[in-house]
Design a protein around this motif. Structure first.
Motif, PDB file in Angstrom:
ATOM      1  N   ILE A 151      25.505  36.783  40.413  1.00 14.67           N
ATOM      2  CA  ILE A 151      25.069  37.064  41.787  1.00 14.67           C
ATOM      3  C   ILE A 151      24.462  38.459  41.870  1.00 14.67           C
ATOM      4  O   ILE A 151      23.396  38.664  42.476  1.00 14.67           O
ATOM      5  CB  ILE A 151      26.251  36.908  42.767  1.00 14.67           C
ATOM      6  N   LEU A 152      25.116  39.412  41.242  1.00 12.10           N
ATOM      7  CA  LEU A 152      24.596  40.779  41.254  1.00 12.10           C
ATOM      8  C   LEU A 152      23.258  40.877  40.531  1.00 12.10           C
ATOM      9  O   LEU A 152      22.356  41.612  40.971  1.00 12.10           O
ATOM     10  CB  LEU A 152      25.612  41.735  40.629  1.00 12.10           C
ATOM     11  N   LEU A 153      23.091  40.121  39.463  1.00 15.25           N
ATOM     12  CA  LEU A 153      21.829  40.129  38.728  1.00 15.25           C
ATOM     13  C   LEU A 153      20.700  39.590  39.599  1.00 15.25           C
ATOM     14  O   LEU A 153      19.609  40.192  39.671  1.00 15.25           O
ATOM     15  CB  LEU A 153      21.961  39.301  37.444  1.00 15.25           C
ATOM     16  N   THR A 197      44.773  31.223  34.580  1.00 21.21           N
ATOM     17  CA  THR A 197      43.753  32.085  34.003  1.00 21.21           C
ATOM     18  C   THR A 197      42.346  31.487  34.049  1.00 21.21           C
ATOM     19  O   THR A 197      41.433  32.165  34.477  1.00 21.21           O
ATOM     20  CB  THR A 197      44.133  32.473  32.564  1.00 21.21           C
ATOM     21  N   PRO A 198      42.117  30.236  33.633  1.00 19.68           N
ATOM     22  CA  PRO A 198      40.733  29.728  33.636  1.00 19.68           C
ATOM     23  C   PRO A 198      40.108  29.717  35.020  1.00 19.68           C
ATOM     24  O   PRO A 198      38.920  29.969  35.154  1.00 19.68           O
ATOM     25  CB  PRO A 198      40.865  28.304  33.102  1.00 19.68           C
ATOM     26  N   GLU A 199      40.882  29.446  36.054  1.00 21.97           N
ATOM     27  CA  GLU A 199      40.316  29.428  37.393  1.00 21.97           C
ATOM     28  C   GLU A 199      39.818  30.811  37.787  1.00 21.97           C
ATOM     29  O   GLU A 199      38.750  30.953  38.358  1.00 21.97           O
ATOM     30  CB  GLU A 199      41.371  28.949  38.397  1.00 21.97           C
ATOM     31  N   GLY A 210      35.453  34.608  38.539  1.00 22.37           N
ATOM     32  CA  GLY A 210      35.046  35.977  38.283  1.00 22.37           C
ATOM     33  C   GLY A 210      33.722  36.054  37.544  1.00 22.37           C
ATOM     34  O   GLY A 210      33.003  37.037  37.633  1.00 22.37           O
ATOM     35  N   SER A 211      33.358  35.009  36.809  1.00 19.06           N
ATOM     36  CA  SER A 211      32.117  35.042  36.046  1.00 19.06           C
ATOM     37  C   SER A 211      30.892  34.825  36.918  1.00 19.06           C
ATOM     38  O   SER A 211      29.769  35.030  36.482  1.00 19.06           O
ATOM     39  CB  SER A 211      32.159  34.010  34.921  1.00 19.06           C
ATOM     40  N   LYS A 212      31.062  34.403  38.179  1.00 19.98           N
ATOM     41  CA  LYS A 212      29.929  34.216  39.085  1.00 19.98           C
ATOM     42  C   LYS A 212      29.413  35.558  39.607  1.00 19.98           C
ATOM     43  O   LYS A 212      28.230  35.694  39.895  1.00 19.98           O
ATOM     44  CB  LYS A 212      30.331  33.333  40.263  1.00 19.98           C
TER      45      LYS A 212
END
Length: 114
Positions: free
Chosen positions: A95-97, A82-84, A89-91
């Motif tokens: 990136i979109l921002l 899960t942490p990986e 996924g949090s990047k």
């Protein structure tokens, strides 16, 4: 050792509920003794129902504990994965921002030059 049979103790609330029900269903000409016997039968029914509900609740609790222990033994495998996935996924939002701000800046530059 053999268990000694316990006499079931019926609460006062159950007794009063049973008596209310017996009086509510009382027929004309019915004696107090008959009403009392009906109330005792209702008490036994209520006690049996409560006993069944307690047994169901105990069984559900056992099942829930069994499921929880089975799930907790499976969790360490899932936790390592899960942490990986969460970190990778949090990047994406960042990136979109950044891309949206760059597109906005490019739009403003094109508007000023026209």
């Amino acid at each position: 050792m053999a268990k000694s049979p316990r006499k079931e103790v019926v609460s006062d609330e159950t007794k009063s509920d049973a008596l209310k029900i017996a009086r509510a269903t009382q027929k004309p000409g019915q004696t107090k003794e008959q009403t009392k016997l009906i109330a005792q039968g209702i008490e036994k029914g209520i006690a049996q129902y409560k006993k069944q509900q307690k047994a169901k609740a105990r069984e559900l609790d056992r099942q829930r504990k069994k499921d929880k222990s089975a799930a907790s033994s499976a969790i360490p495998e899932a936790v390592t994965d899960t942490p990986e996935t969460v970190q990778s996924g949090s990047k994406l939002p960042w990136i979109l921002l950044v891309l949206s701000w760059l597109a906005f800046a490019a739009y403003l530059l094109l508007q000023q030059s026209s």
